[in-house]
Design a protein around this motif. Structure first.
Motif, PDB file in Angstrom:
ATOM      1  N   PRO A   1       0.803  -1.219   0.000  1.00 43.62           N
ATOM      2  CA  PRO A   1       0.000   0.000   0.000  1.00 43.62           C
ATOM      3  C   PRO A   1       0.838   1.272   0.000  1.00 43.62           C
ATOM      4  CG  PRO A   1      -0.088  -1.061   2.150  1.00 43.62           C
ATOM      5  CD  PRO A   1       0.676  -1.977   1.238  1.00 43.62           C
ATOM      6  N   ASN A   2       2.125   1.186   0.320  1.00 43.27           N
ATOM      7  CA  ASN A   2       2.996   2.362   0.262  1.00 43.27           C
ATOM      8  C   ASN A   2       3.373   2.705  -1.177  1.00 43.27           C
ATOM      9  OD1 ASN A   2       3.044   2.520   3.073  1.00 43.27           O
ATOM     10  ND2 ASN A   2       4.768   1.102   3.191  1.00 43.27           N
ATOM     11  N   VAL A   3       3.214   1.749  -2.080  1.00 41.43           N
ATOM     12  CA  VAL A   3       3.586   1.958  -3.479  1.00 41.43           C
ATOM     13  C   VAL A   3       2.355   2.179  -4.356  1.00 41.43           C
ATOM     14  CG1 VAL A   3       4.709   0.899  -5.481  1.00 41.43           C
ATOM     15  CG2 VAL A   3       5.668   0.578  -3.203  1.00 41.43           C
ATOM     16  N   TRP A   4       1.285   1.409  -4.118  1.00 43.84           N
ATOM     17  CA  TRP A   4       0.122   1.417  -5.002  1.00 43.84           C
ATOM     18  C   TRP A   4      -1.110   1.973  -4.297  1.00 43.84           C
ATOM     19  CZ3 TRP A   4       2.276   0.509  -9.369  1.00 43.84           C
ATOM     20  CH2 TRP A   4       3.285  -0.429  -9.491  1.00 43.84           C
ATOM     21  N   ASP A   5      -1.909   2.747  -5.044  1.00 43.55           N
ATOM     22  CA  ASP A   5      -3.229   3.121  -4.570  1.00 43.55           C
ATOM     23  C   ASP A   5      -4.137   1.917  -4.801  1.00 43.55           C
ATOM     24  OD1 ASP A   5      -2.379   5.691  -4.006  1.00 43.55           O
ATOM     25  OD2 ASP A   5      -2.840   6.401  -6.037  1.00 43.55           O
ATOM     26  N   ASP A   6      -4.862   1.509  -3.794  1.00 42.81           N
ATOM     27  CA  ASP A   6      -5.765   0.359  -3.877  1.00 42.81           C
ATOM     28  C   ASP A   6      -5.028  -0.873  -4.421  1.00 42.81           C
ATOM     29  OD1 ASP A   6      -8.082  -1.099  -3.670  1.00 42.81           O
ATOM     30  OD2 ASP A   6      -8.930  -0.348  -5.540  1.00 42.81           O
TER      31      ASP A   6
ATOM     32  N   MET B   1      -5.100  -4.004  -3.892  1.00 41.83           N
ATOM     33  CA  MET B   1      -5.795  -5.274  -4.087  1.00 41.83           C
ATOM     34  C   MET B   1      -6.607  -5.304  -5.380  1.00 41.83           C
ATOM     35  SD  MET B   1      -4.627  -6.946  -1.640  1.00 41.83           S
ATOM     36  CE  MET B   1      -5.590  -8.423  -1.609  1.00 41.83           C
ATOM     37  N   SER B   2      -6.658  -4.200  -6.118  1.00 41.25           N
ATOM     38  CA  SER B   2      -7.396  -4.142  -7.379  1.00 41.25           C
ATOM     39  C   SER B   2      -6.449  -4.319  -8.560  1.00 41.25           C
ATOM     40  CB  SER B   2      -8.111  -2.797  -7.523  1.00 41.25           C
ATOM     41  OG  SER B   2      -9.062  -2.653  -6.503  1.00 41.25           O
ATOM     42  N   TYR B   3      -6.952  -4.981  -9.589  1.00 40.40           N
ATOM     43  CA  TYR B   3      -6.201  -5.186 -10.821  1.00 40.40           C
ATOM     44  C   TYR B   3      -6.392  -3.952 -11.701  1.00 40.40           C
ATOM     45  CZ  TYR B   3      -4.818  -7.161 -15.296  1.00 40.40           C
ATOM     46  OH  TYR B   3      -4.209  -7.390 -16.495  1.00 40.40           O
ATOM     47  N   LYS B   4      -5.329  -3.149 -11.872  1.00 39.53           N
ATOM     48  CA  LYS B   4      -5.405  -1.910 -12.640  1.00 39.53           C
ATOM     49  C   LYS B   4      -4.196  -1.805 -13.571  1.00 39.53           C
ATOM     50  CE  LYS B   4      -7.707   0.739  -9.029  1.00 39.53           C
ATOM     51  NZ  LYS B   4      -7.616   1.920  -8.170  1.00 39.53           N
ATOM     52  N   PRO B   5      -4.259  -2.395 -14.768  1.00 44.25           N
ATOM     53  CA  PRO B   5      -3.116  -2.319 -15.675  1.00 44.25           C
ATOM     54  C   PRO B   5      -2.832  -0.906 -16.177  1.00 44.25           C
ATOM     55  CG  PRO B   5      -4.967  -3.431 -16.719  1.00 44.25           C
ATOM     56  CD  PRO B   5      -5.346  -3.203 -15.293  1.00 44.25           C
ATOM     57  N   GLU B   6      -3.781   0.016 -16.059  1.00 39.93           N
ATOM     58  CA  GLU B   6      -3.548   1.390 -16.502  1.00 39.93           C
ATOM     59  C   GLU B   6      -2.482   2.084 -15.661  1.00 39.93           C
ATOM     60  OE1 GLU B   6      -7.138   1.356 -13.755  1.00 39.93           O
ATOM     61  OE2 GLU B   6      -6.543   0.238 -15.518  1.00 39.93           O
ATOM     62  N   ARG B   7      -2.086   1.486 -14.541  1.00 44.39           N
ATOM     63  CA  ARG B   7      -1.004   2.041 -13.728  1.00 44.39           C
ATOM     64  C   ARG B   7       0.299   2.142 -14.515  1.00 44.39           C
ATOM     65  NH1 ARG B   7      -2.124  -1.949  -8.653  1.00 44.39           N
ATOM     66  NH2 ARG B   7      -3.799  -0.767  -7.748  1.00 44.39           N
ATOM     67  N   PHE B   8       0.433   1.314 -15.521  1.00 46.55           N
ATOM     68  CA  PHE B   8       1.692   1.226 -16.251  1.00 46.55           C
ATOM     69  C   PHE B   8       1.647   1.912 -17.607  1.00 46.55           C
ATOM     70  CE2 PHE B   8       1.165  -2.261 -13.360  1.00 46.55           C
ATOM     71  CZ  PHE B   8       2.305  -2.138 -12.593  1.00 46.55           C
ATOM     72  N   GLU B   9       0.573   2.615 -17.921  1.00 45.53           N
ATOM     73  CA  GLU B   9       0.491   3.326 -19.189  1.00 45.53           C
ATOM     74  C   GLU B   9       1.365   4.568 -19.152  1.00 45.53           C
ATOM     75  OE1 GLU B   9      -3.642   4.116 -19.725  1.00 45.53           O
ATOM     76  OE2 GLU B   9      -4.078   2.053 -20.340  1.00 45.53           O
ATOM     77  N   ASN B  10       1.965   4.883 -20.276  1.00 45.05           N
ATOM     78  CA  ASN B  10       2.778   6.092 -20.443  1.00 45.05           C
ATOM     79  C   ASN B  10       3.938   6.172 -19.464  1.00 45.05           C
ATOM     80  OD1 ASN B  10       0.976   6.943 -22.469  1.00 45.05           O
ATOM     81  ND2 ASN B  10      -0.375   7.818 -20.927  1.00 45.05           N
ATOM     82  N   GLY B  11       4.515   5.037 -19.111  1.00 46.66           N
ATOM     83  CA  GLY B  11       5.699   5.021 -18.258  1.00 46.66           C
ATOM     84  C   GLY B  11       5.437   5.247 -16.791  1.00 46.66           C
ATOM     85  N   LYS B  12       4.157   5.298 -16.382  1.00 44.48           N
ATOM     86  CA  LYS B  12       3.856   5.464 -14.965  1.00 44.48           C
ATOM     87  C   LYS B  12       4.118   4.151 -14.245  1.00 44.48           C
ATOM     88  CE  LYS B  12      -0.338   6.744 -15.727  1.00 44.48           C
ATOM     89  NZ  LYS B  12      -1.723   7.118 -15.569  1.00 44.48           N
ATOM     90  N   GLY B  13       4.472   4.213 -12.982  1.00 46.99           N
ATOM     91  CA  GLY B  13       4.673   3.009 -12.190  1.00 46.99           C
ATOM     92  C   GLY B  13       6.017   2.379 -12.465  1.00 46.99           C
ATOM     93  N   GLU B  14       6.264   1.303 -11.802  1.00 49.91           N
ATOM     94  CA  GLU B  14       7.512   0.569 -11.968  1.00 49.91           C
ATOM     95  C   GLU B  14       7.247  -0.716 -12.727  1.00 49.91           C
ATOM     96  OE1 GLU B  14      10.567   1.505 -11.089  1.00 49.91           O
ATOM     97  OE2 GLU B  14       9.778   3.416 -10.416  1.00 49.91           O
ATOM     98  N   ALA B  15       8.307  -1.393 -13.106  1.00 47.51           N
ATOM     99  CA  ALA B  15       8.185  -2.609 -13.903  1.00 47.51           C
ATOM    100  C   ALA B  15       7.976  -3.839 -13.027  1.00 47.51           C
ATOM    101  CB  ALA B  15       9.422  -2.775 -14.770  1.00 47.51           C
ATOM    102  N   TYR B  16       7.015  -3.789 -12.113  1.00 50.29           N
ATOM    103  CA  TYR B  16       6.718  -4.938 -11.270  1.00 50.29           C
ATOM    104  C   TYR B  16       5.589  -5.782 -11.852  1.00 50.29           C
ATOM    105  CZ  TYR B  16       9.374  -2.476  -7.711  1.00 50.29           C
ATOM    106  OH  TYR B  16      10.357  -1.842  -7.024  1.00 50.29           O
TER     107      TYR B  16
END
Length: 112
Positions: free
Chosen positions: A20-25, A27-42
């Motif tokens: 929870p320190n890295v991701w908002d919510d 427990m939800s599956y949200k692939p849009e977290r990684f669009e346009n270089g957002k997020g890390e490669a986890y």
């Protein structure tokens, strides 16, 4: 006698995906977290990983070997390949690679 110490690193993918320190919510599956270089490669570990990854790693060597054995490659304009890359996680090439291929003479019967 020489003893070698073997060290194994285990990655806790479950914890990485649900921190929870890295991701908002988390427990939800949200692939849009990684669009346009957002997020890390986890993304792509554990149950969300690609089911065909193991087969792809085994087949890619055969495919690349066959391509290199059966074809001659050269750039379209005859210049050297520009290896300049972006400063991103995926390290994409700035100039797209454009190649021409020509079947090698000894493999024409195999490809026909």
């Amino acid at each position: 006698m020489i003893f070698h110490q073997v060290q194994v690193v285990l990655v806790n993918a479950w914890s990485i995906h649900r921190n929870p320190n890295v991701w908002d919510d988390p427990m939800s599956y949200k692939p849009e977290r990684f669009e346009n270089g957002k997020g890390e490669a986890y993304f792509g570990l554990g149950r969300r990983g690609c089911p065909g990854e193991a087969m792809a790693f085994r087949v890619i060597n055969l495919v690349m070997g066959q391509l290199l054995q059966c074809f001659e490659f050269c750039t379209i304009d005859g210049k050297d390949v520009d290896m300049t890359e972006t400063a991103a996680t995926l390290m994409l090439k700035i100039t797209p690679l454009q190649l021409m291929c020509k079947a090698r003479p000894h493999t024409r019967n195999l490809l026909a």
